[in-house]
Design a protein around this motif. Sequence first.
Motif, short mmCIF file in Angstrom:
data_model
loop_
_atom_site.label_atom_id
_atom_site.label_comp_id
_atom_site.label_asym_id
_atom_site.label_seq_id
_atom_site.Cartn_x
_atom_site.Cartn_y
_atom_site.Cartn_z
N GLY A 114 0.82 -1.20 0.00
CA GLY A 114 0.00 0.00 0.00
C GLY A 114 0.85 1.26 0.00
N LEU A 115 0.32 2.36 -0.52
CA LEU A 115 1.04 3.61 -0.71
C LEU A 115 0.31 4.72 0.03
CD1 LEU A 115 1.38 3.03 -4.52
CD2 LEU A 115 3.24 2.71 -2.85
N LEU A 116 0.91 5.18 1.13
CA LEU A 116 0.32 6.25 1.93
C LEU A 116 1.04 7.55 1.56
CD1 LEU A 116 -1.55 7.27 4.16
CD2 LEU A 116 0.14 6.48 5.84
N ILE A 117 0.39 8.40 0.77
CA ILE A 117 1.03 9.57 0.18
C ILE A 117 0.71 10.80 1.01
CG2 ILE A 117 1.28 10.96 -1.90
CD1 ILE A 117 0.08 8.50 -3.42
N ALA A 118 1.73 11.40 1.60
CA ALA A 118 1.52 12.64 2.35
C ALA A 118 1.17 13.75 1.37
CB ALA A 118 2.77 13.00 3.15
N HIS A 119 0.16 14.53 1.72
CA HIS A 119 -0.35 15.55 0.81
C HIS A 119 -0.74 16.79 1.61
CE1 HIS A 119 -2.28 17.24 -2.72
NE2 HIS A 119 -3.40 17.39 -2.06
N ARG A 120 -0.29 17.94 1.16
CA ARG A 120 -0.58 19.19 1.85
C ARG A 120 -1.60 20.00 1.06
NH1 ARG A 120 4.66 22.19 3.85
NH2 ARG A 120 4.69 20.35 5.19
N PRO A 121 -2.84 20.12 1.55
CA PRO A 121 -3.86 20.89 0.83
C PRO A 121 -3.45 22.35 0.67
CG PRO A 121 -4.87 19.53 2.52
CD PRO A 121 -3.40 19.50 2.76
N GLY A 122 -3.92 22.94 -0.42
CA GLY A 122 -3.73 24.37 -0.61
C GLY A 122 -2.83 24.74 -1.76
N PHE A 123 -2.11 23.77 -2.34
CA PHE A 123 -1.16 24.09 -3.39
C PHE A 123 -1.59 23.61 -4.77
CE2 PHE A 123 1.24 23.71 0.61
CZ PHE A 123 1.49 25.06 0.77
N VAL A 124 -2.53 22.69 -4.82
CA VAL A 124 -3.22 22.36 -6.07
C VAL A 124 -4.71 22.35 -5.77
CG1 VAL A 124 -1.28 21.00 -6.95
CG2 VAL A 124 -3.13 19.85 -5.70
N ALA A 125 -5.51 22.54 -6.79
CA ALA A 125 -6.96 22.51 -6.60
C ALA A 125 -7.40 21.11 -6.16
CB ALA A 125 -7.66 22.89 -7.90
N PRO A 126 -8.41 21.00 -5.32
CA PRO A 126 -8.87 19.67 -4.90
C PRO A 126 -9.36 18.82 -6.07
CG PRO A 126 -10.41 21.38 -4.20
CD PRO A 126 -9.19 22.08 -4.68
N THR A 127 -9.88 19.46 -7.11
CA THR A 127 -10.31 18.69 -8.29
C THR A 127 -9.09 18.06 -8.98
OG1 THR A 127 -10.27 20.78 -9.52
CG2 THR A 127 -12.40 20.01 -8.70
N THR A 128 -7.98 18.78 -9.02
CA THR A 128 -6.75 18.23 -9.60
C THR A 128 -6.24 17.08 -8.75
OG1 THR A 128 -6.15 20.39 -10.51
CG2 THR A 128 -4.38 18.78 -10.29
N ALA A 129 -6.22 17.26 -7.44
CA ALA A 129 -5.79 16.19 -6.55
C ALA A 129 -6.68 14.97 -6.67
CB ALA A 129 -5.76 16.68 -5.11
N ALA A 130 -7.98 15.18 -6.80
CA ALA A 130 -8.91 14.06 -6.93
C ALA A 130 -8.58 13.24 -8.18
CB ALA A 130 -10.34 14.58 -7.00
N ARG A 131 -8.29 13.90 -9.29
CA ARG A 131 -7.91 13.18 -10.51
C ARG A 131 -6.59 12.44 -10.34
NH1 ARG A 131 -9.62 17.92 -13.00
NH2 ARG A 131 -7.48 18.66 -13.35
N THR A 132 -5.62 13.12 -9.74
CA THR A 132 -4.29 12.52 -9.57
C THR A 132 -4.35 11.24 -8.76
OG1 THR A 132 -3.21 14.68 -9.73
CG2 THR A 132 -1.97 12.91 -8.67
N PHE A 133 -4.99 11.30 -7.60
CA PHE A 133 -5.03 10.13 -6.73
C PHE A 133 -5.93 9.03 -7.29
CE2 PHE A 133 -3.94 13.42 -3.40
CZ PHE A 133 -2.62 12.99 -3.25
N ALA A 134 -7.02 9.40 -7.95
CA ALA A 134 -7.90 8.40 -8.55
C ALA A 134 -7.17 7.66 -9.67
CB ALA A 134 -9.17 9.05 -9.09
N THR A 135 -6.40 8.39 -10.47
CA THR A 135 -5.65 7.76 -11.56
C THR A 135 -4.61 6.79 -11.02
OG1 THR A 135 -5.93 9.73 -12.95
CG2 THR A 135 -4.17 8.21 -13.56
N LEU A 136 -3.84 7.23 -10.01
CA LEU A 136 -2.83 6.36 -9.43
C LEU A 136 -3.46 5.15 -8.75
CD1 LEU A 136 0.08 5.71 -8.78
CD2 LEU A 136 -0.05 7.28 -6.83
N ASP A 137 -4.62 5.33 -8.14
CA ASP A 137 -5.30 4.21 -7.49
C ASP A 137 -5.71 3.17 -8.52
OD1 ASP A 137 -6.20 3.24 -4.87
OD2 ASP A 137 -8.21 3.33 -5.77
N GLN A 138 -6.19 3.62 -9.67
CA GLN A 138 -6.54 2.69 -10.74
C GLN A 138 -5.30 1.96 -11.25
OE1 GLN A 138 -9.24 1.54 -12.23
NE2 GLN A 138 -10.84 2.79 -11.26
N LEU A 139 -4.23 2.70 -11.53
CA LEU A 139 -3.03 2.09 -12.11
C LEU A 139 -2.31 1.17 -11.13
CD1 LEU A 139 -1.59 5.17 -14.05
CD2 LEU A 139 -2.71 3.15 -15.01
#
Length: 332
Positions: free
Chosen positions: A71-96
């Motif tokens: 499993g991959l626990l990715i530390a992430h600090r809100p506020g530097f990318v839009a939450p919609t961008t983060a949602a896409r990024t993490f969803a894509t990596l979760d699929q792959l």
Amino acid sequence: MTVEFVGMIGTRDVSETRGPTGPPIDPGYVRRFSRVHEDGGFDRVLIGYGSSTPDGTQVAAYAAAHTERLGLLIAHRPGFVAPTTAARTFATLDQLSGGRVAVHTVTGGSDAEQRRDGDYLGKDDRYARTEEYLRILRRAWSSPEPFTHEGRFYRFEDFSLLAQPAHRIPLYFGGSSPAAYRTGGAVADVFALWGEPLKETAEQIAAVRASAAAAGRGLLGISVSFRLILAATDELARERAERILATITESKGGKGSFTGTRPACWAGRTPRTPARNACTRRPPRATGTTGHCGWPRPGPAAPGAIRPSWSARPRPWPGSCWTTSTSASPRS
């Protein structure tokens, strides 16, 4: 009751007790480090966040490509990318990665560190932004239809994800202040604590539980972080810990501390596991250098109160262990 073992990986050989060796990003080291955790039976590894460190999401993707189940626990600090961008990024990596992603939210306790990334919000506003951010992530990962959001910090229209995550991505949350307990209790799945003596750990768990109850939620998972020093016996572990502490104290100009108590995550060891002892002074606040041992449903933080069920896979930490602390930076 289920117990998870969470380690950590970095991009080069460095620790709190020795300086870095090799380039800032050493792909071979990342591969070896990831595989050692997988072969050792760890459930997840934390990939840290810092304003000057390599991007954790890309490190996680590389680790996923060289492991099969870790499993991959990715530390992430809100506020530097839009939450919609983060949602896409993490969803894509979760699929792959086949559903191996979890997100560890680090709101940020240091104004100086935040400003390195261009964030000038005060602490209370940062926690308010984090709560809004995480609510957007959760909705983006679960909404079958496009949705619009207009909040204090974020505003967008008709957002949707073509590819949802492969599983329900767990939201971990770190912090040890009233604002952190309030925010984590409202939106997190697992609340991460530093390794404190049992009394302080129980107080923090109670604060998290109270915040979750106030938000109309049930019990959250609890993760507790320790630095582990291994040796064949308690005496050898203690001697090694003292040597490490002396080295750190000297490098810090004589500022250091070392006290001990048995941590809750070892309290319920089974007879077939070796006897362990540990020192649980609060560790330094260095982002991304922590390993966690946690359990989805917290029990009372008292000696012998936690009775984890151990799997038959190889033990990641044989022998005795001690953890040390050199100095306490401001709590987030």
